[in-house]
Structure formats: structure tokens, C-alpha cells
Write a protein that holds these residues in place. Structure first.
Motif, PDB file in Angstrom:
ATOM      1  N   THR A 164       0.922  42.867 -33.160  1.00 50.80           N
ATOM      2  CA  THR A 164       1.493  41.615 -32.670  1.00 50.80           C
ATOM      3  C   THR A 164       2.699  41.237 -33.524  1.00 50.80           C
ATOM      4  OG1 THR A 164       0.966  39.404 -31.871  1.00 50.80           O
ATOM      5  CG2 THR A 164       0.030  40.035 -34.015  1.00 50.80           C
ATOM      6  N   PHE A 165       3.163  39.995 -33.379  1.00 51.18           N
ATOM      7  CA  PHE A 165       4.407  39.551 -34.000  1.00 51.18           C
ATOM      8  C   PHE A 165       4.208  38.165 -34.621  1.00 51.18           C
ATOM      9  CE2 PHE A 165       5.112  42.270 -30.417  1.00 51.18           C
ATOM     10  CZ  PHE A 165       6.064  43.170 -30.846  1.00 51.18           C
ATOM     11  N   ASP A 166       5.033  37.846 -35.617  1.00 46.61           N
ATOM     12  CA  ASP A 166       5.003  36.504 -36.186  1.00 46.61           C
ATOM     13  C   ASP A 166       5.164  35.473 -35.063  1.00 46.61           C
ATOM     14  OD1 ASP A 166       4.946  37.821 -38.610  1.00 46.61           O
ATOM     15  OD2 ASP A 166       6.980  37.250 -39.212  1.00 46.61           O
ATOM     16  N   LEU A 167       4.523  34.316 -35.255  1.00 44.61           N
ATOM     17  CA  LEU A 167       4.543  33.324 -34.183  1.00 44.61           C
ATOM     18  C   LEU A 167       4.641  31.915 -34.754  1.00 44.61           C
ATOM     19  CD1 LEU A 167       4.300  33.313 -31.050  1.00 44.61           C
ATOM     20  CD2 LEU A 167       1.844  32.895 -31.364  1.00 44.61           C
ATOM     21  N   GLU A 168       5.420  31.088 -34.073  1.00 47.25           N
ATOM     22  CA  GLU A 168       5.554  29.688 -34.461  1.00 47.25           C
ATOM     23  C   GLU A 168       4.900  28.804 -33.415  1.00 47.25           C
ATOM     24  OE1 GLU A 168       9.222  26.529 -34.862  1.00 47.25           O
ATOM     25  OE2 GLU A 168       9.341  28.376 -36.092  1.00 47.25           O
ATOM     26  N   GLY A 169       4.110  27.837 -33.881  1.00 50.60           N
ATOM     27  CA  GLY A 169       3.406  26.942 -32.981  1.00 50.60           C
ATOM     28  C   GLY A 169       4.027  25.560 -32.955  1.00 50.60           C
ATOM     29  N   PRO A 170       3.214  24.528 -32.708  1.00 51.63           N
ATOM     30  CA  PRO A 170       3.750  23.180 -32.530  1.00 51.63           C
ATOM     31  C   PRO A 170       4.096  22.505 -33.852  1.00 51.63           C
ATOM     32  CG  PRO A 170       1.369  23.137 -32.425  1.00 51.63           C
ATOM     33  CD  PRO A 170       1.751  24.586 -32.523  1.00 51.63           C
ATOM     34  N   VAL A 171       4.828  21.423 -33.727  1.00 46.03           N
ATOM     35  CA  VAL A 171       5.077  20.535 -34.859  1.00 46.03           C
ATOM     36  C   VAL A 171       4.147  19.335 -34.693  1.00 46.03           C
ATOM     37  CG1 VAL A 171       6.750  19.115 -36.067  1.00 46.03           C
ATOM     38  CG2 VAL A 171       7.487  21.251 -34.994  1.00 46.03           C
ATOM     39  N   LEU A 172       3.186  19.195 -35.587  1.00 44.37           N
ATOM     40  CA  LEU A 172       2.264  18.082 -35.528  1.00 44.37           C
ATOM     41  C   LEU A 172       2.770  16.938 -36.400  1.00 44.37           C
ATOM     42  CD1 LEU A 172      -1.103  20.052 -35.692  1.00 44.37           C
ATOM     43  CD2 LEU A 172       0.215  19.351 -33.684  1.00 44.37           C
ATOM     44  N   THR A 173       2.298  15.759 -36.152  1.00 45.18           N
ATOM     45  CA  THR A 173       2.794  14.565 -36.833  1.00 45.18           C
ATOM     46  C   THR A 173       2.779  14.732 -38.354  1.00 45.18           C
ATOM     47  OG1 THR A 173       1.951  13.186 -35.044  1.00 45.18           O
ATOM     48  CG2 THR A 173       2.490  12.077 -37.111  1.00 45.18           C
ATOM     49  N   ASN A 208       4.142  16.991 -40.195  1.00 47.41           N
ATOM     50  CA  ASN A 208       4.063  18.365 -40.693  1.00 47.41           C
ATOM     51  C   ASN A 208       5.255  19.188 -40.241  1.00 47.41           C
ATOM     52  OD1 ASN A 208       1.268  18.579 -41.984  1.00 47.41           O
ATOM     53  ND2 ASN A 208       0.774  17.707 -39.983  1.00 47.41           N
ATOM     54  N   SER A 209       5.474  20.298 -40.931  1.00 50.01           N
ATOM     55  CA  SER A 209       6.454  21.284 -40.496  1.00 50.01           C
ATOM     56  C   SER A 209       5.850  22.099 -39.360  1.00 50.01           C
ATOM     57  CB  SER A 209       6.824  22.204 -41.665  1.00 50.01           C
ATOM     58  OG  SER A 209       7.348  21.473 -42.744  1.00 50.01           O
ATOM     59  N   PRO A 210       6.658  22.892 -38.639  1.00 49.09           N
ATOM     60  CA  PRO A 210       6.114  23.734 -37.581  1.00 49.09           C
ATOM     61  C   PRO A 210       5.025  24.659 -38.120  1.00 49.09           C
ATOM     62  CG  PRO A 210       8.510  23.700 -37.495  1.00 49.09           C
ATOM     63  CD  PRO A 210       8.123  23.013 -38.761  1.00 49.09           C
ATOM     64  N   LEU A 211       3.952  24.765 -37.356  1.00 49.45           N
ATOM     65  CA  LEU A 211       2.876  25.669 -37.733  1.00 49.45           C
ATOM     66  C   LEU A 211       3.318  27.098 -37.477  1.00 49.45           C
ATOM     67  CD1 LEU A 211      -0.187  23.760 -36.224  1.00 49.45           C
ATOM     68  CD2 LEU A 211       0.515  23.873 -38.629  1.00 49.45           C
ATOM     69  N   LYS A 212       3.197  27.957 -38.471  1.00 49.02           N
ATOM     70  CA  LYS A 212       3.605  29.344 -38.342  1.00 49.02           C
ATOM     71  C   LYS A 212       2.507  30.255 -38.878  1.00 49.02           C
ATOM     72  CE  LYS A 212       8.534  28.330 -39.058  1.00 49.02           C
ATOM     73  NZ  LYS A 212       9.733  28.634 -39.877  1.00 49.02           N
ATOM     74  N   LEU A 213       2.334  31.383 -38.221  1.00 46.29           N
ATOM     75  CA  LEU A 213       1.421  32.407 -38.701  1.00 46.29           C
ATOM     76  C   LEU A 213       2.128  33.755 -38.644  1.00 46.29           C
ATOM     77  CD1 LEU A 213      -2.016  31.498 -37.046  1.00 46.29           C
ATOM     78  CD2 LEU A 213      -1.363  31.209 -39.441  1.00 46.29           C
ATOM     79  N   SER A 214       1.931  34.564 -39.665  1.00 46.21           N
ATOM     80  CA  SER A 214       2.486  35.921 -39.646  1.00 46.21           C
ATOM     81  C   SER A 214       1.682  36.780 -38.683  1.00 46.21           C
ATOM     82  CB  SER A 214       2.434  36.532 -41.046  1.00 46.21           C
ATOM     83  OG  SER A 214       1.081  36.800 -41.417  1.00 46.21           O
ATOM     84  N   ALA A 215       2.254  37.899 -38.324  1.00 48.86           N
ATOM     85  CA  ALA A 215       1.552  38.833 -37.442  1.00 48.86           C
ATOM     86  C   ALA A 215       0.214  39.248 -38.041  1.00 48.86           C
ATOM     87  CB  ALA A 215       2.426  40.064 -37.197  1.00 48.86           C
ATOM     88  N   GLU A 216       0.187  39.474 -39.338  1.00 50.60           N
ATOM     89  CA  GLU A 216      -1.057  39.897 -39.997  1.00 50.60           C
ATOM     90  C   GLU A 216      -2.098  38.776 -39.975  1.00 50.60           C
ATOM     91  OE1 GLU A 216       2.253  42.416 -41.119  1.00 50.60           O
ATOM     92  OE2 GLU A 216       2.012  40.236 -41.234  1.00 50.60           O
ATOM     93  N   GLU A 217      -1.652  37.540 -40.155  1.00 51.17           N
ATOM     94  CA  GLU A 217      -2.581  36.408 -40.091  1.00 51.17           C
ATOM     95  C   GLU A 217      -3.136  36.238 -38.682  1.00 51.17           C
ATOM     96  OE1 GLU A 217      -0.802  33.438 -43.535  1.00 51.17           O
ATOM     97  OE2 GLU A 217       0.182  33.511 -41.575  1.00 51.17           O
ATOM     98  N   LEU A 218      -2.290  36.431 -37.690  1.00 54.05           N
ATOM     99  CA  LEU A 218      -2.748  36.343 -36.308  1.00 54.05           C
ATOM    100  C   LEU A 218      -3.784  37.425 -35.997  1.00 54.05           C
ATOM    101  CD1 LEU A 218       0.655  35.601 -34.587  1.00 54.05           C
ATOM    102  CD2 LEU A 218      -1.326  34.077 -34.588  1.00 54.05           C
ATOM    103  N   MET A 219      -3.573  38.624 -36.532  1.00 52.34           N
ATOM    104  CA  MET A 219      -4.534  39.697 -36.304  1.00 52.34           C
ATOM    105  C   MET A 219      -5.881  39.377 -36.946  1.00 52.34           C
ATOM    106  SD  MET A 219      -2.181  43.143 -36.607  1.00 52.34           S
ATOM    107  CE  MET A 219      -3.546  44.233 -36.207  1.00 52.34           C
ATOM    108  N   ARG A 220      -5.845  38.823 -38.147  1.00 52.15           N
ATOM    109  CA  ARG A 220      -7.096  38.437 -38.804  1.00 52.15           C
ATOM    110  C   ARG A 220      -7.803  37.328 -38.027  1.00 52.15           C
ATOM    111  NH1 ARG A 220      -4.014  39.409 -43.564  1.00 52.15           N
ATOM    112  NH2 ARG A 220      -3.434  37.203 -43.741  1.00 52.15           N
ATOM    113  N   ALA A 221      -7.030  36.368 -37.536  1.00 49.37           N
ATOM    114  CA  ALA A 221      -7.618  35.273 -36.765  1.00 49.37           C
ATOM    115  C   ALA A 221      -8.274  35.800 -35.486  1.00 49.37           C
ATOM    116  CB  ALA A 221      -6.550  34.234 -36.430  1.00 49.37           C
TER     117      ALA A 221
END
Length: 218
Positions: A166-175, A177-190
Motif C-alpha cells: 500500500t501507500f502512505d495516506l493522509e486522513g481528516p483534520v480533526l478539531t 489537530n494536524s491532518p491524520l497521517k499514516l505511513s504505508a507500513e503503519e497501514l499494513m500493521r493496522a
């Protein structure tokens, strides 16, 4: 006749013991979106795409050598800007996957291979196939969605994590906070934790799948 899904109690699946030995005597290999377009930088930084493709090819050749069923899944994007756009060069399978013998081609425009054409669940059940091994791209998108839906439909699902990418991914900006981001490796573990821990699928490695295939009774 409209297809009626088999309803499965997911809470019951969550209690299954995922440490039992793999049983692949009746398993189809489902290769999800192993397409040339995923080499495009449009997607961002990947995890080990080359390693994943090498392991996917090893699995495909092992299934072909044993005459076991192989399902090729292709994403036909409707977005002209997507590297997977239907009819574009990136829509084609990787050469090593194209060279494999496949028993059926499933085309889709959404994440799950179970919502493509032809109907994958029906195709599997008509052949008495109750187990699938899911590999391909992207780990946290089409692979995970296919695995989750396969588990819900009552199939025994195995995912060799190192045969996905997979690939690095950026999610929403919550109140606040900065944009939520996960690396490809973190996404695979999740994905591994969610699928395995919640009982949707058994998550393992390519070597374990091939070893189990070698010891499976004919």
C-alpha cells in the motif's frame, strides 16, 4: 435470480482460534488489482511494492503448478485521472501476473472483489470452494475490504501480509489537530491487527502459505 448473501455472525468469528494450522486443500488464490498503474508516483510513497509483487508471483506459480483455482481481480477505474483508468496502460496486469493461468477474471469499480463481475461468491460456491487466500494491492483498501467481506460471507480467509502493498495516506483534520497521517507500513500493521484480531481473516506470511500448500493432502 438475485444473489442472497450468507449471513454470518461476526461476533462468533471473532472468537475463532487463528493459531491453528493453515488448511489450504480447498482454497482459491484471489489476486487483487496487481496492475501496472500502481507503479505510478500518483499514489505516493509505497511500502515494499517490489517484494509484494515477487511474493504474489510466487503464490500464483505455486497455485498454477498444483492446478488450484486462481482468481484474477482487476480494478477498472472510472476516474480518467487514475492510473487504473479503464482502457489506460496502467489498467493492465503486471506482466508476471498476466502470464499466470487464471480460472476467472473479476472486474470491479469498487473496493471489494465480491462486488465485481462475475459474482465472486457465487463462482466460488458453485465450485465447492470454501477458503480463499487474498493477496494484492492496496493492503488497507481493496485487499482488506475483500477479506472482510469474504469473512462476512462465510469463507475462510487467509491474507499473507507480505504479498500485499500500500501507500502512505493522509486522513481528516480533526478539531485542534494536524491532518491524520499514516505511513504505508503503519497501514499494513493496522490492517493485519484489524483482520486477524477481529476474526475476519487469518493474517500470515507467504512462506507459511507455501509451506502449508506443500504439506496439504491432495
Amino acid at each position: 435470480m438475485a444473489f442472497m448473501p450468507l449471513l454470518v455472525d461476526v461476533t462468533a468469528r471473532c472468537t475463532e482460534d487463528m493459531t491453528d494450522e493453515l488448511d489450504l486443500k480447498n482454497a482459491a488464490l484471489v489476486l487483487v488489482d496487481v496492475q501496472q498503474g500502481f507503479r505510478d508516483p500518483w499514489w505516493g510513497r509505497p511500502s515494499g511494492l517490489g517484494t509484494a509483487y515477487a511474493n504474489i508471483t510466487r503464490l500464483g506459480r505455486a497455485w498454477n503448478d498444483r492446478g488450484l483455482p486462481v482468481v484474477k481481480v482487476r480494478h477498472d477505474s472510472r476516474n480518467p485521472e487514475s492510473p487504473l483508468y479503464s482502457g489506460g496502460p496502467g489498467n493492465r496486469f503486471e506482466a508476471a501476473i498476466d502470464a499466470l493461468s487464471g480460472d476467472v477474471l473479476v472486474t470491479k469499480t469498487v473496493n471489494s472483489a465480491f462486488l465485481g463481475t462475475p459474482d465472486l461468491a457465487t463462482w466460488l460456491r458453485e465450485r465447492g470452494i470454501s477458503a480463499i487466500v487474498v493477496a494484492g494491492v492496496q493492503t488497507n483498501a481493496c485487499v482488506e475490504t475483500t477479506a472482510r467481506m469474504g469473512g462476512n460471507l462465510g469463507f475462510s480467509v487467509t491474507v499473507p501480509l507480505d504479498a500485499t502493498a500500500t501507500f502512505d495516506l493522509e486522513g481528516p483534520v480533526l478539531t485542534g489537530n494536524s491532518p491524520l497521517k499514516l505511513s504505508a507500513e503503519e497501514l499494513m500493521r493496522a490492517t493485519a491487527v484489524s483482520l486477524h484480531g477481529a476474526g475476519f481473516a487469518r493474517v500470515t506470511e507467504t512462506a507459511a502459505v507455501l509451506s502449508s500448500l506443500d504439506t496439504a493432502a491432495p
